[in-house]
Design an enzyme around this catalytic site. Structure first.
Site, mmCIF file in Angstrom:
data_model
loop_
_atom_site.group_PDB
_atom_site.id
_atom_site.type_symbol
_atom_site.label_atom_id
_atom_site.label_comp_id
_atom_site.label_asym_id
_atom_site.label_seq_id
_atom_site.Cartn_x
_atom_site.Cartn_y
_atom_site.Cartn_z
ATOM 1 N N LYS A 9 0.832 -1.196 0.000
ATOM 2 C CA LYS A 9 0.000 0.000 0.000
ATOM 3 C C LYS A 9 0.881 1.267 0.000
ATOM 4 O O LYS A 9 2.093 1.194 0.197
ATOM 5 C CB LYS A 9 -0.915 -0.027 1.229
ATOM 6 C CG LYS A 9 -1.857 -1.234 1.269
ATOM 7 C CD LYS A 9 -2.761 -1.148 2.485
ATOM 8 C CE LYS A 9 -3.620 -2.386 2.628
ATOM 9 N NZ LYS A 9 -4.565 -2.267 3.753
ATOM 10 N N TYR A 49 -12.117 -3.177 -3.051
ATOM 11 C CA TYR A 49 -12.616 -3.211 -1.674
ATOM 12 C C TYR A 49 -14.142 -3.247 -1.616
ATOM 13 O O TYR A 49 -14.728 -2.835 -0.608
ATOM 14 C CB TYR A 49 -12.077 -2.005 -0.906
ATOM 15 C CG TYR A 49 -10.624 -2.174 -0.480
ATOM 16 C CD1 TYR A 49 -10.225 -3.254 0.305
ATOM 17 C CD2 TYR A 49 -9.652 -1.247 -0.843
ATOM 18 C CE1 TYR A 49 -8.908 -3.415 0.700
ATOM 19 C CE2 TYR A 49 -8.325 -1.404 -0.445
ATOM 20 C CZ TYR A 49 -7.971 -2.499 0.328
ATOM 21 O OH TYR A 49 -6.662 -2.655 0.731
ATOM 22 N N ASN A 112 -1.481 -0.433 7.430
ATOM 23 C CA ASN A 112 -0.950 -1.778 7.724
ATOM 24 C C ASN A 112 -0.122 -2.349 6.577
ATOM 25 O O ASN A 112 0.065 -3.551 6.463
ATOM 26 C CB ASN A 112 -2.079 -2.723 8.149
ATOM 27 C CG ASN A 112 -3.106 -2.941 7.060
ATOM 28 O OD1 ASN A 112 -3.019 -2.352 5.980
ATOM 29 N ND2 ASN A 112 -4.080 -3.787 7.327
ATOM 30 N N HIS A 115 -1.756 -5.534 1.537
ATOM 31 C CA HIS A 115 -2.978 -6.328 1.421
ATOM 32 C C HIS A 115 -2.631 -7.690 0.856
ATOM 33 O O HIS A 115 -1.789 -7.796 -0.042
ATOM 34 C CB HIS A 115 -3.973 -5.633 0.486
ATOM 35 C CG HIS A 115 -5.087 -6.529 0.045
ATOM 36 N ND1 HIS A 115 -6.236 -6.707 0.794
ATOM 37 C CD2 HIS A 115 -5.216 -7.354 -1.033
ATOM 38 C CE1 HIS A 115 -7.017 -7.594 0.183
ATOM 39 N NE2 HIS A 115 -6.425 -7.992 -0.928
ATOM 40 N N GLU A 126 -9.147 -11.107 -7.435
ATOM 41 C CA GLU A 126 -8.264 -9.943 -7.342
ATOM 42 C C GLU A 126 -7.172 -9.977 -8.408
ATOM 43 O O GLU A 126 -6.822 -8.929 -8.974
ATOM 44 C CB GLU A 126 -7.672 -9.860 -5.930
ATOM 45 C CG GLU A 126 -8.744 -9.543 -4.894
ATOM 46 C CD GLU A 126 -8.261 -9.551 -3.449
ATOM 47 O OE1 GLU A 126 -9.043 -9.127 -2.572
ATOM 48 O OE2 GLU A 126 -7.117 -9.994 -3.190
HETATM 49 P P1 CMP Z 1 -6.691 -4.995 3.887
HETATM 50 O O1 CMP Z 1 -6.084 -6.315 4.091
HETATM 51 O O2 CMP Z 1 -6.221 -4.139 2.770
HETATM 52 O O3 CMP Z 1 -8.267 -5.182 3.736
HETATM 53 C C1 CMP Z 1 -9.180 -4.160 4.064
HETATM 54 C C2 CMP Z 1 -8.525 -3.022 4.753
HETATM 55 O O4 CMP Z 1 -9.392 -2.181 5.452
HETATM 56 C C3 CMP Z 1 -7.607 -3.569 5.833
HETATM 57 O O5 CMP Z 1 -6.487 -4.151 5.241
HETATM 58 C C4 CMP Z 1 -7.353 -2.348 6.685
HETATM 59 O O6 CMP Z 1 -6.275 -1.576 6.217
HETATM 60 C C5 CMP Z 1 -8.658 -1.589 6.495
HETATM 61 N N1 CMP Z 1 -9.457 -1.651 7.695
HETATM 62 C C6 CMP Z 1 -10.028 -2.718 8.235
HETATM 63 N N2 CMP Z 1 -10.704 -2.379 9.346
HETATM 64 C C7 CMP Z 1 -10.522 -1.051 9.512
HETATM 65 C C8 CMP Z 1 -10.951 -0.111 10.465
HETATM 66 N N3 CMP Z 1 -11.708 -0.476 11.500
HETATM 67 N N4 CMP Z 1 -10.569 1.169 10.317
HETATM 68 C C9 CMP Z 1 -9.806 1.539 9.256
HETATM 69 N N5 CMP Z 1 -9.370 0.674 8.301
HETATM 70 C C10 CMP Z 1 -9.731 -0.594 8.440
#
Ligand code: CMP
Length: 143
Positions: A9, A49, A112, A115, A126
């Site tokens: 990301k 998403y 984080n 993905h 995907e």
């Molecule tokens: P990812 O694995 O990219 O899949 C969905 C993303 O949504 C996840 O990683 C997080 O980065 C984001 N995400 C999930 N829960 C939350 C939350 N409560 N607040 C903000 N971002 C979230």
């Protein structure tokens, strides 16, 4: 052979962690079959998403993913979907185990770093969303 979709990301690219992230999947023995640095359109981010469309964090997530470049990848290997998620760690870096990518480098749930597809079916969807067949390389490591 099983394949998964991984995306470094904007936070991972901005912080100069692309090489570190790729190194971990190479070291684990997975095979890189697709790789591109790209800007993400709003349409692609929303499609990717889509499952989170009704969540309160959806708009922020789309805004973030489209804010600066990402590295989109396809990796191949036995059990690579679950295996990659083990390397990545829990969604929330604050509870992700040390030694995982998110546990070692992630700042918070919205930052984080990476993905990874959560199931084989999701991975197929995907990969088709992010890559054309001609962008993927079919090859087998010699060892
Ligand atoms: P990812 O694995 O990219 O899949 C969905 C993303 O949504 C996840 O990683 C997080 O980065 C984001 N995400 C999930 N829960 C939350 C939350 N409560 N607040 C903000 N971002 C979230």
């Amino acid at each position: 052979m099983e394949r998964t979709f991984l995306m470094i990301k904007p936070d991972g690219v901005q912080r100069g962690l692309v090489g570190e992230v790729i190194r971990r999947f190479e070291a684990k023995g997975f095979t890189l079959v697709g790789l591109k640095l790209m800007s993400v359109s709003k349409e692609l981010a929303e499609q990717h998403y889509d499952v989170h469309r009704d969540k309160p964090f959806f708009k922020g997530l789309v805004d973030f993913i489209t804010s600066s470049p990402v590295v989109a990848m396809v990796w191949e290997g036995d059990g690579v979907v679950a295996g990659a998620r083990t390397v990545i760690g829990a969604t929330n870096p604050l509870t992700a185990d040390p030694g995982t990518i998110r546990g070692d480098f992630g700042l918070n749930i919205g930052r984080n770093l990476i993905h990874g597809s959560d199931a084989v079916e999701t991975a197929n969807r995907e990969i088709n969303l992010w890559f054309s067949e001609s962008e993927l390389v079919n090859w087998t490591p010699a060892m």
